[in-house]
Design a protein around this motif. Structure first.
Motif, PDB file in Angstrom:
ATOM      1  N   LYS A  80       1.734   3.689 -11.759  1.00  0.00           N
ATOM      2  CA  LYS A  80       1.176   5.031 -11.923  1.00  0.00           C
ATOM      3  C   LYS A  80       0.190   5.027 -13.095  1.00  0.00           C
ATOM      4  O   LYS A  80       0.119   4.057 -13.859  1.00  0.00           O
ATOM      5  CB  LYS A  80       2.286   6.031 -12.263  1.00  0.00           C
ATOM      6  N   SER A  84      -1.615  -2.473  -9.037  1.00  0.00           N
ATOM      7  CA  SER A  84      -1.920  -1.345  -8.140  1.00  0.00           C
ATOM      8  C   SER A  84      -0.680  -0.515  -7.825  1.00  0.00           C
ATOM      9  O   SER A  84      -0.787   0.605  -7.355  1.00  0.00           O
ATOM     10  CB  SER A  84      -2.538  -1.869  -6.840  1.00  0.00           C
ATOM     11  N   LEU A  85       0.507  -1.041  -8.113  1.00  0.00           N
ATOM     12  CA  LEU A  85       1.744  -0.295  -7.878  1.00  0.00           C
ATOM     13  C   LEU A  85       2.064   0.672  -9.014  1.00  0.00           C
ATOM     14  O   LEU A  85       2.903   1.562  -8.858  1.00  0.00           O
ATOM     15  CB  LEU A  85       2.917  -1.264  -7.704  1.00  0.00           C
ATOM     16  N   GLN A 110       0.824  -1.209   0.000  1.00  0.00           N
ATOM     17  CA  GLN A 110       0.000   0.000   0.000  1.00  0.00           C
ATOM     18  C   GLN A 110       0.858   1.260   0.000  1.00  0.00           C
ATOM     19  O   GLN A 110       0.499   2.252  -0.617  1.00  0.00           O
ATOM     20  CB  GLN A 110      -0.959   0.001   1.186  1.00  0.00           C
ATOM     21  N   ALA A 111       2.001   1.200   0.706  1.00  0.00           N
ATOM     22  CA  ALA A 111       2.886   2.362   0.754  1.00  0.00           C
ATOM     23  C   ALA A 111       3.467   2.687  -0.615  1.00  0.00           C
ATOM     24  O   ALA A 111       3.843   3.826  -0.880  1.00  0.00           O
ATOM     25  CB  ALA A 111       4.011   2.109   1.758  1.00  0.00           C
ATOM     26  N   LEU A 112       3.536   1.699  -1.507  1.00  0.00           N
ATOM     27  CA  LEU A 112       4.097   1.899  -2.846  1.00  0.00           C
ATOM     28  C   LEU A 112       3.031   2.051  -3.929  1.00  0.00           C
ATOM     29  O   LEU A 112       3.371   2.143  -5.110  1.00  0.00           O
ATOM     30  CB  LEU A 112       5.016   0.727  -3.193  1.00  0.00           C
ATOM     31  N   ALA A 113       1.770   2.091  -3.547  1.00  0.00           N
ATOM     32  CA  ALA A 113       0.678   2.189  -4.533  1.00  0.00           C
ATOM     33  C   ALA A 113       0.884   3.376  -5.461  1.00  0.00           C
ATOM     34  O   ALA A 113       1.282   4.465  -5.038  1.00  0.00           O
ATOM     35  CB  ALA A 113      -0.660   2.304  -3.817  1.00  0.00           C
ATOM     36  N   LYS A 114       0.672   3.122  -6.754  1.00  0.00           N
ATOM     37  CA  LYS A 114       0.754   4.143  -7.805  1.00  0.00           C
ATOM     38  C   LYS A 114       2.092   4.876  -7.826  1.00  0.00           C
ATOM     39  O   LYS A 114       2.163   6.060  -8.105  1.00  0.00           O
ATOM     40  CB  LYS A 114      -0.395   5.147  -7.656  1.00  0.00           C
ATOM     41  N   SER A 115       3.193   4.139  -7.573  1.00  0.00           N
ATOM     42  CA  SER A 115       4.506   4.784  -7.501  1.00  0.00           C
ATOM     43  C   SER A 115       5.466   4.378  -8.624  1.00  0.00           C
ATOM     44  O   SER A 115       6.513   4.987  -8.769  1.00  0.00           O
ATOM     45  CB  SER A 115       5.162   4.474  -6.152  1.00  0.00           C
ATOM     46  N   LEU A 116       5.102   3.366  -9.419  1.00  0.00           N
ATOM     47  CA  LEU A 116       6.033   2.854 -10.428  1.00  0.00           C
ATOM     48  C   LEU A 116       5.551   3.143 -11.850  1.00  0.00           C
ATOM     49  O   LEU A 116       4.361   3.061 -12.138  1.00  0.00           O
ATOM     50  CB  LEU A 116       6.210   1.346 -10.256  1.00  0.00           C
ATOM     51  N   ASP A 117       6.493   3.451 -12.725  1.00  0.00           N
ATOM     52  CA  ASP A 117       6.171   3.655 -14.134  1.00  0.00           C
ATOM     53  C   ASP A 117       6.023   2.326 -14.862  1.00  0.00           C
ATOM     54  O   ASP A 117       5.226   2.202 -15.772  1.00  0.00           O
ATOM     55  CB  ASP A 117       7.254   4.481 -14.830  1.00  0.00           C
TER      56      ASP A 117
END
Length: 117
Positions: free
Chosen positions: A29, A26-27, A2-9
């Motif tokens: 972007k 979910s990780l 959850q802390a990394l959600a939507k953080s990776l290209d």
């Protein structure tokens, strides 16, 4: 996760075994890409994980020595390391059985040097 959600290209997935994909989606972007280099036998994927955030899935079954070297150089330069399970050569048959049973979380790496001592 959850802390990394939507953080990776993008995510490069090299696993050939069957595994869930939605947690990885979910990780990503908005516009992120999940790239398959492994070949799972089946894929269970929620369409919403693609639609929400305009994410996509791509893959390739090709790549020669030059491509692999470029990938390794990129990973080394960016400190991206694989998760592996180091085994002695004497464990090779059990490792093959685990592969058949799909009981493998990491790549097996045979420690030849210490196996032969």
């Amino acid at each position: 996760m959850q802390a990394l959600a939507k953080s990776l290209d993008f995510i490069i997935d090299t696993t050939s075994g069957d595994h869930p994909f939605d947690p990885y989606m979910s990780l990503l972007k908005t516009g992120g890409v999940l790239i398959f280099l492994g070949a799972p036998s089946e894929m269970k994927q929620s369409p919403l994980s693609l639609l929400m955030g305009m994410r996509s899935i791509s893959g390739s079954a090709t790549g020669g020595t030059k491509d692999k070297q470029e990938l390794l150089d990129f990973c080394a330069a960016n400190k991206i390391y694989p998760e592996v399970e180091i085994i002695p050569i004497q464990y090779a048959n059990e490792a093959l059985e685990r592969l058949i049973k799909k009981d493998v979380k990491y790549w097996f790496v045979i420690d030849i040097e210490n196996s032969l001592k």
